[in-house]
Design a protein around this motif. Structure first.
Motif, PDB file in Angstrom:
ATOM      1  N   GLU A   7       0.849  -1.199   0.000  1.00 51.34           N
ATOM      2  CA  GLU A   7       0.000   0.000   0.000  1.00 51.34           C
ATOM      3  C   GLU A   7       0.875   1.236   0.000  1.00 51.34           C
ATOM      4  O   GLU A   7       1.957   1.236   0.591  1.00 51.34           O
ATOM      5  N   SER A   9       0.343   5.838  -0.383  1.00 50.23           N
ATOM      6  CA  SER A   9      -0.535   6.971  -0.652  1.00 50.23           C
ATOM      7  C   SER A   9       0.323   8.205  -0.888  1.00 50.23           C
ATOM      8  O   SER A   9       1.428   8.323  -0.369  1.00 50.23           O
ATOM      9  N   SER A  11      -0.050  12.525  -2.794  1.00 49.31           N
ATOM     10  CA  SER A  11      -0.892  13.572  -3.371  1.00 49.31           C
ATOM     11  C   SER A  11      -0.218  14.165  -4.598  1.00 49.31           C
ATOM     12  O   SER A  11       1.010  14.187  -4.686  1.00 49.31           O
ATOM     13  N   HIS A 104      -5.580  13.280  -3.730  1.00 51.08           N
ATOM     14  CA  HIS A 104      -4.884  12.340  -2.854  1.00 51.08           C
ATOM     15  C   HIS A 104      -5.207  10.934  -3.358  1.00 51.08           C
ATOM     16  O   HIS A 104      -6.370  10.587  -3.567  1.00 51.08           O
ATOM     17  N   GLN A 106      -4.751   6.784  -2.817  1.00 53.26           N
ATOM     18  CA  GLN A 106      -4.414   5.637  -1.972  1.00 53.26           C
ATOM     19  C   GLN A 106      -4.407   4.417  -2.886  1.00 53.26           C
ATOM     20  O   GLN A 106      -5.416   4.102  -3.526  1.00 53.26           O
ATOM     21  N   TYR A 107      -3.264   3.761  -2.965  1.00 56.84           N
ATOM     22  CA  TYR A 107      -3.075   2.630  -3.871  1.00 56.84           C
ATOM     23  C   TYR A 107      -2.784   1.376  -3.060  1.00 56.84           C
ATOM     24  O   TYR A 107      -1.986   1.401  -2.131  1.00 56.84           O
TER      25      TYR A 107
END
Length: 119
Positions: A7, A9, A11, A104, A106-107
């Protein structure tokens, strides 16, 4: 079957709608995913749930083909893709929040693979 989850994240200074449109068209995947060599959209028309992409990726010296299927698309906040290869599969989820100037991201990726038996 085993899994690895990653994971991250971050911006960007780009409008939410622009980022969503760019990310859901996985023919751009090679420009933002370093292991991807080629990505070809194999379903005609706009990208929707059910759209397929043929992905060629390289890990080390090995090359792998995956069939990417867009399973969920909720504009402009969520994208889910399932990838299926010969020896492993993936589920990628991208969540987006933002406005006209910032987004933003989130991956998350889950990689599923078959464990080989010890000899």
């Amino acid at each position: 079957m085993s899994a690895i989850t990653h994971e991250q994240s971050f911006s960007v200074e780009r409008p939410l709608n622009f980022v969503f449109a760019y990310l859901c068209d996985f023919s751009h995947l090679a420009s933002w995913a370093p292991s991807i060599i080629q990505s070809i959209k194999t379903t005609p028309g706009e990208t929707l749930a059910g759209t397929h992409f043929d992905i060629l990726m390289q890990i080390g010296r090995s090359h792998f083909r995956l069939d990417y299927l867009v399973t969920q698309l909720t504009a402009p906040h969520f994208i889910e893709i399932k990838g299926k290869g010969e020896s492993f599969g993936t589920i990628e989820r991208i969540r987006l929040e933002g406005d006209e100037t910032h987004t933003h991201i989130q991956y998350q990726i889950e990689i599923y693979y078959q464990e080989t038996a010890a000899r």
